[in-house]
Design a protein around this motif. Structure first.
Motif, PDB file in Angstrom:
ATOM      1  N   SER A  53       0.834  -1.196   0.000  1.00  9.59           N
ATOM      2  CA  SER A  53       0.000   0.000   0.000  1.00  9.59           C
ATOM      3  C   SER A  53       0.872   1.250   0.000  1.00  9.59           C
ATOM      4  CB  SER A  53      -0.927   0.006   1.215  1.00  9.59           C
ATOM      5  OG  SER A  53      -0.168   0.118   2.401  1.00  9.59           O
ATOM      6  N   THR A  54       0.283   2.366  -0.382  1.00  8.78           N
ATOM      7  CA  THR A  54       1.013   3.626  -0.416  1.00  8.78           C
ATOM      8  C   THR A  54       1.552   3.979   0.967  1.00  8.78           C
ATOM      9  OG1 THR A  54      -0.397   4.389  -2.216  1.00  8.78           O
ATOM     10  CG2 THR A  54       0.838   6.072  -1.027  1.00  8.78           C
ATOM     11  N   ARG A  55       0.754   3.750   1.989  1.00 10.00           N
ATOM     12  CA  ARG A  55       1.193   4.046   3.359  1.00 10.00           C
ATOM     13  C   ARG A  55       2.390   3.170   3.748  1.00 10.00           C
ATOM     14  NH1 ARG A  55      -2.239   3.596   8.916  1.00 10.00           N
ATOM     15  NH2 ARG A  55      -0.739   4.668  10.188  1.00 10.00           N
ATOM     16  N   ALA A  56       2.349   1.895   3.367  1.00  8.58           N
ATOM     17  CA  ALA A  56       3.479   1.003   3.658  1.00  8.58           C
ATOM     18  C   ALA A  56       4.709   1.433   2.866  1.00  8.58           C
ATOM     19  CB  ALA A  56       3.108  -0.438   3.324  1.00  8.58           C
ATOM     20  N   ARG A  57       4.511   1.865   1.632  1.00  5.36           N
ATOM     21  CA  ARG A  57       5.631   2.317   0.793  1.00  5.36           C
ATOM     22  C   ARG A  57       6.304   3.538   1.412  1.00  5.36           C
ATOM     23  NH1 ARG A  57       9.632   3.766  -1.031  1.00  5.36           N
ATOM     24  NH2 ARG A  57      10.213   3.984  -3.196  1.00  5.36           N
ATOM     25  N   LYS A  58       5.495   4.464   1.929  1.00  2.00           N
ATOM     26  CA  LYS A  58       6.064   5.664   2.557  1.00  2.00           C
ATOM     27  C   LYS A  58       6.832   5.303   3.822  1.00  2.00           C
ATOM     28  CE  LYS A  58       2.790   8.918   0.656  1.00  2.00           C
ATOM     29  NZ  LYS A  58       1.646   9.793   0.892  1.00  2.00           N
ATOM     30  N   LEU A  59       6.366   4.305   4.536  1.00  2.00           N
ATOM     31  CA  LEU A  59       7.065   3.879   5.742  1.00  2.00           C
ATOM     32  C   LEU A  59       8.413   3.243   5.378  1.00  2.00           C
ATOM     33  CD1 LEU A  59       6.882   3.246   8.895  1.00  2.00           C
ATOM     34  CD2 LEU A  59       6.450   0.947   8.081  1.00  2.00           C
ATOM     35  N   LEU A  60       8.430   2.439   4.327  1.00  4.48           N
ATOM     36  CA  LEU A  60       9.677   1.785   3.920  1.00  4.48           C
ATOM     37  C   LEU A  60      10.726   2.820   3.528  1.00  4.48           C
ATOM     38  CD1 LEU A  60       8.287  -1.163   1.777  1.00  4.48           C
ATOM     39  CD2 LEU A  60       9.345  -1.325   4.019  1.00  4.48           C
ATOM     40  N   ASP A  61      10.303   3.870   2.837  1.00  6.14           N
ATOM     41  CA  ASP A  61      11.182   4.975   2.446  1.00  6.14           C
ATOM     42  C   ASP A  61      12.474   4.468   1.814  1.00  6.14           C
ATOM     43  OD1 ASP A  61      11.759   7.628   2.086  1.00  6.14           O
ATOM     44  OD2 ASP A  61      12.831   7.791   3.994  1.00  6.14           O
ATOM     45  N   SER A  62      12.342   3.452   0.981  1.00  7.43           N
ATOM     46  CA  SER A  62      13.488   2.872   0.287  1.00  7.43           C
ATOM     47  C   SER A  62      12.978   2.246  -0.999  1.00  7.43           C
ATOM     48  CB  SER A  62      14.138   1.800   1.166  1.00  7.43           C
ATOM     49  OG  SER A  62      15.123   1.107   0.448  1.00  7.43           O
ATOM     50  N   ASP A  63      13.839   2.191  -2.008  1.00  5.72           N
ATOM     51  CA  ASP A  63      13.451   1.538  -3.261  1.00  5.72           C
ATOM     52  C   ASP A  63      13.651   0.027  -3.188  1.00  5.72           C
ATOM     53  OD1 ASP A  63      12.686   3.866  -4.489  1.00  5.72           O
ATOM     54  OD2 ASP A  63      14.664   4.261  -5.350  1.00  5.72           O
ATOM     55  N   TYR A  64      14.173  -0.452  -2.068  1.00  6.12           N
ATOM     56  CA  TYR A  64      14.428  -1.879  -1.903  1.00  6.12           C
ATOM     57  C   TYR A  64      13.781  -2.368  -0.608  1.00  6.12           C
ATOM     58  CZ  TYR A  64      17.822  -1.305  -5.609  1.00  6.12           C
ATOM     59  OH  TYR A  64      18.409  -1.042  -6.804  1.00  6.12           O
ATOM     60  N   MET A  65      13.284  -3.588  -0.635  1.00  4.72           N
ATOM     61  CA  MET A  65      12.715  -4.181   0.571  1.00  4.72           C
ATOM     62  C   MET A  65      13.155  -5.631   0.677  1.00  4.72           C
ATOM     63  SD  MET A  65       8.705  -4.735  -0.207  1.00  4.72           S
ATOM     64  CE  MET A  65       8.117  -5.924  -1.393  1.00  4.72           C
TER      65      MET A  65
END
Length: 161
Positions: A53-65
């Motif tokens: 989700s967009t919220r999870a993507r903002k939390l990751l704040d990285s192009d890699y997971m």
């Protein structure tokens, strides 16, 4: 016969009355249009991609997971990573208008790992799971319970119609 009312006997103060709703849990109505906002941190799994989700993507704040599995507890964890980590997956956009990627293409190896979850049928369904944030101070980790999907969508069978 009408009986006389004794105000001292028949009426109790509000504090001493029994609550008729004690023990009940309030139900919330899930609006299909507002479903994405209710989930907060979410991940969608299908046979070809993992989408955060967009919220999870903002939390990751990285192009890699980094994707971690706990097969016994049927849980998936996602944590931010870097390009130098050999186990990191690069997030990419679904279309050219997305500036930050939110999905990972599922490789053959990743699909084999996901198939170890016996409750998931990724060939026929797309699943959505809500997750919880566990913050250790340095970086947040999102953990998703794969035994309890919030949504399951039947996919069309390719080649049949």
């Amino acid at each position: 016969m009408i009986r006389d009312i004794d105000p001292l006997k028949d009426f109790q103060p509000a504090a001493t009355r029994k609550d008729p709703l004690k023990g009940f849990v309030e139900m919330t109505k899930k609006n299909s249009n507002a479903g994405n906002q209710m989930l907060g941190f979410a991940v969608s799994l299908s046979r070809s991609q993992i989408r955060v989700s967009t919220r999870a993507r903002k939390l990751l704040d990285s192009d890699y997971m980094e994707i971690l599995f706990n097969f016994a507890a049927k849980k998936l964890a996602i944590k931010p990573s870097s390009k130098t980590n050999a186990n990191a997956f690069k997030l990419h956009g679904g279309n050219s208008t997305e500036t930050q990627g939110r999905q990972v293409t599922v490789s053959t190896h990743l699909r084999a790992e996901l198939s170890k979850f016996s409750n998931l049928n990724l060939e026929r369904f797309r699943y959505r799971f809500s997750g919880e944030l566990y913050d250790d101070g340095a970086a947040g980790v999102l953990i998703f319970d794969l035994s309890d999907p919030t949504d399951a969508t039947l996919l069309k069978k390719r080649g049949l119609e």
